[in-house]
Design a protein around this motif. Sequence first.
Motif, PDB file in Angstrom:
ATOM      1  N   ALA A 171     -54.191 -50.372   1.428  1.00 57.19           N
ATOM      2  CA  ALA A 171     -52.905 -49.982   0.831  1.00 57.19           C
ATOM      3  C   ALA A 171     -51.745 -50.745   1.464  1.00 57.19           C
ATOM      4  N   ALA A 172     -51.792 -50.902   2.780  1.00 60.17           N
ATOM      5  CA  ALA A 172     -50.724 -51.640   3.464  1.00 60.17           C
ATOM      6  C   ALA A 172     -50.672 -53.081   2.991  1.00 60.17           C
ATOM      7  N   ARG A 173     -51.834 -53.678   2.778  1.00 62.67           N
ATOM      8  CA  ARG A 173     -51.881 -55.062   2.295  1.00 62.67           C
ATOM      9  C   ARG A 173     -51.382 -55.176   0.852  1.00 62.67           C
ATOM     10  N   ARG A 174     -51.805 -54.244   0.012  1.00 61.79           N
ATOM     11  CA  ARG A 174     -51.509 -54.329  -1.412  1.00 61.79           C
ATOM     12  C   ARG A 174     -50.091 -53.876  -1.741  1.00 61.79           C
ATOM     13  N   VAL A 175     -49.672 -52.742  -1.191  1.00 63.11           N
ATOM     14  CA  VAL A 175     -48.373 -52.160  -1.533  1.00 63.11           C
ATOM     15  C   VAL A 175     -47.246 -52.761  -0.700  1.00 63.11           C
ATOM     16  N   GLU A 176     -47.566 -53.213   0.523  1.00 68.57           N
ATOM     17  CA  GLU A 176     -46.572 -53.746   1.460  1.00 68.57           C
ATOM     18  C   GLU A 176     -45.391 -52.793   1.625  1.00 68.57           C
ATOM     19  N   PRO A 177     -45.663 -51.579   2.115  1.00 67.99           N
ATOM     20  CA  PRO A 177     -44.569 -50.625   2.312  1.00 67.99           C
ATOM     21  C   PRO A 177     -43.680 -51.051   3.474  1.00 67.99           C
ATOM     22  N   ASP A 178     -42.548 -50.407   3.608  1.00 69.87           N
ATOM     23  CA  ASP A 178     -41.705 -50.645   4.771  1.00 69.87           C
ATOM     24  C   ASP A 178     -42.328 -50.016   6.013  1.00 69.87           C
ATOM     25  N   VAL A 179     -42.926 -48.834   5.834  1.00 74.25           N
ATOM     26  CA  VAL A 179     -43.510 -48.103   6.958  1.00 74.25           C
ATOM     27  C   VAL A 179     -44.879 -47.563   6.572  1.00 74.25           C
ATOM     28  N   LEU A 180     -45.846 -47.752   7.462  1.00 70.23           N
ATOM     29  CA  LEU A 180     -47.161 -47.122   7.338  1.00 70.23           C
ATOM     30  C   LEU A 180     -47.222 -45.997   8.359  1.00 70.23           C
ATOM     31  N   LEU A 181     -47.263 -44.766   7.864  1.00 69.89           N
ATOM     32  CA  LEU A 181     -47.388 -43.601   8.741  1.00 69.89           C
ATOM     33  C   LEU A 181     -48.881 -43.376   8.941  1.00 69.89           C
ATOM     34  N   LEU A 182     -49.372 -43.695  10.130  1.00 73.35           N
ATOM     35  CA  LEU A 182     -50.799 -43.920  10.357  1.00 73.35           C
ATOM     36  C   LEU A 182     -51.400 -42.922  11.337  1.00 73.35           C
ATOM     37  N   ASP A 183     -52.373 -42.140  10.861  1.00 70.22           N
ATOM     38  CA  ASP A 183     -53.112 -41.248  11.742  1.00 70.22           C
ATOM     39  C   ASP A 183     -53.952 -42.078  12.707  1.00 70.22           C
ATOM     40  N   VAL A 184     -54.175 -41.547  13.896  1.00 70.36           N
ATOM     41  CA  VAL A 184     -54.944 -42.270  14.908  1.00 70.36           C
ATOM     42  C   VAL A 184     -56.438 -42.182  14.640  1.00 70.36           C
ATOM     43  N   GLU A 185     -56.929 -40.978  14.381  1.00 65.05           N
ATOM     44  CA  GLU A 185     -58.364 -40.769  14.180  1.00 65.05           C
ATOM     45  C   GLU A 185     -58.653 -40.549  12.701  1.00 65.05           C
ATOM     46  N   MET A 186     -59.339 -41.524  12.073  1.00 63.61           N
ATOM     47  CA  MET A 186     -59.684 -41.431  10.669  1.00 63.61           C
ATOM     48  C   MET A 186     -61.088 -41.959  10.431  1.00 63.61           C
ATOM     49  N   PRO A 187     -61.742 -41.544   9.345  1.00 62.01           N
ATOM     50  CA  PRO A 187     -63.062 -42.089   9.007  1.00 62.01           C
ATOM     51  C   PRO A 187     -62.988 -43.571   8.656  1.00 62.01           C
ATOM     52  N   ARG A 188     -64.109 -44.252   8.806  1.00 58.08           N
ATOM     53  CA  ARG A 188     -64.328 -45.629   8.377  1.00 58.08           C
ATOM     54  C   ARG A 188     -63.609 -46.670   9.224  1.00 58.08           C
ATOM     55  N   MET A 189     -62.409 -46.371   9.700  1.00 62.39           N
ATOM     56  CA  MET A 189     -61.702 -47.281  10.596  1.00 62.39           C
ATOM     57  C   MET A 189     -60.589 -46.505  11.287  1.00 62.39           C
ATOM     58  N   GLU A 190     -60.538 -46.554  12.609  1.00 63.22           N
ATOM     59  CA  GLU A 190     -59.520 -45.797  13.330  1.00 63.22           C
ATOM     60  C   GLU A 190     -58.160 -46.487  13.240  1.00 63.22           C
ATOM     61  N   GLY A 191     -57.131 -45.703  13.476  1.00 62.44           N
ATOM     62  CA  GLY A 191     -55.781 -46.207  13.328  1.00 62.44           C
ATOM     63  C   GLY A 191     -55.471 -47.412  14.190  1.00 62.44           C
ATOM     64  N   ILE A 192     -55.998 -47.429  15.408  1.00 58.02           N
ATOM     65  CA  ILE A 192     -55.699 -48.545  16.302  1.00 58.02           C
ATOM     66  C   ILE A 192     -56.234 -49.858  15.741  1.00 58.02           C
ATOM     67  N   GLU A 193     -57.390 -49.821  15.056  1.00 56.96           N
ATOM     68  CA  GLU A 193     -57.952 -51.041  14.472  1.00 56.96           C
ATOM     69  C   GLU A 193     -57.146 -51.459  13.240  1.00 56.96           C
ATOM     70  N   VAL A 194     -56.676 -50.477  12.471  1.00 58.38           N
ATOM     71  CA  VAL A 194     -55.794 -50.802  11.340  1.00 58.38           C
ATOM     72  C   VAL A 194     -54.549 -51.528  11.848  1.00 58.38           C
ATOM     73  N   ALA A 195     -53.942 -51.001  12.904  1.00 60.84           N
ATOM     74  CA  ALA A 195     -52.742 -51.614  13.471  1.00 60.84           C
ATOM     75  C   ALA A 195     -53.036 -53.027  13.966  1.00 60.84           C
ATOM     76  N   ARG A 196     -54.139 -53.188  14.684  1.00 51.67           N
ATOM     77  CA  ARG A 196     -54.489 -54.514  15.213  1.00 51.67           C
ATOM     78  C   ARG A 196     -54.659 -55.529  14.092  1.00 51.67           C
ATOM     79  N   GLN A 197     -55.337 -55.131  13.020  1.00 45.00           N
ATOM     80  CA  GLN A 197     -55.577 -56.074  11.934  1.00 45.00           C
ATOM     81  C   GLN A 197     -54.283 -56.461  11.232  1.00 45.00           C
ATOM     82  N   LEU A 198     -53.419 -55.495  11.005  1.00 45.18           N
ATOM     83  CA  LEU A 198     -52.150 -55.810  10.346  1.00 45.18           C
ATOM     84  C   LEU A 198     -51.291 -56.732  11.202  1.00 45.18           C
TER      85      LEU A 198
END
Length: 216
Positions: free
Chosen positions: A45-72
């Motif tokens: 969603a962050a890649r496709r929608v390109e929001p101003d802010v991603l409000l990101l939970d830390v612990e989530m299924p399939r990929m944790e928040g810290i890895e989402v942040a690192r990739q972005l």
Amino acid sequence: MSAKIRVVIADDHPLIRAGIRGVLDDAADIEVVEEAADGEAALEAARRVEPDVLLLDVEMPRMEGIEVARQLVAEGSSVRILALSAHDDEQYVFGLLEAGAAGYLVKDEVPATIADAVRGVARGEDGWLSRRIAARLMKRRTAGGGGTDDAVLSDREREVLGLVAAGLDNQEIGERLFIAENTVKSHCYSIYAKIGVKNRVQAAAWAWRRGLSGPV
């Protein structure tokens, strides 16, 4: 940034997403453009929608928040990340800040602060923290305990870094240390290079870990 601050909410609990959305929907200047229930969906969603802010939970299924942040961050995304967690453990806080998040909120403190935090992060401000986390970091700071790995910094750089970690901007640091703002910027670039970080938030997290935050 668009007229309204565009936000993606990423959390695996539907009731929490609904509660956060309710808070943000009451803010005339904020628009929730999408929700995500797991880490991979948040990243997509962050890649496709390109929001101003991603409000990101830390612990989530399939990929944790810290890895989402690192990739972005690795992709050079302009999306600003505001971490959201049920935990106030330092490992979570420092992990997300060092991964590139601009702030960290604890879920049970969110209702009173979330809209202001979203606005601040969207404006480019860093270091938005829940009150509980800020108090814990202050306690850690007063305990001292700087390690030997800060020896690469000069005395002046340690002063500047301590004030960065205390939340002062470059102008305020310059006024406090009686040096030009451009000199503060130069010190900051040198500090980033020496300690191996990319930005102000990561430098502050590095300093907090070592008890280097200076007096406000």
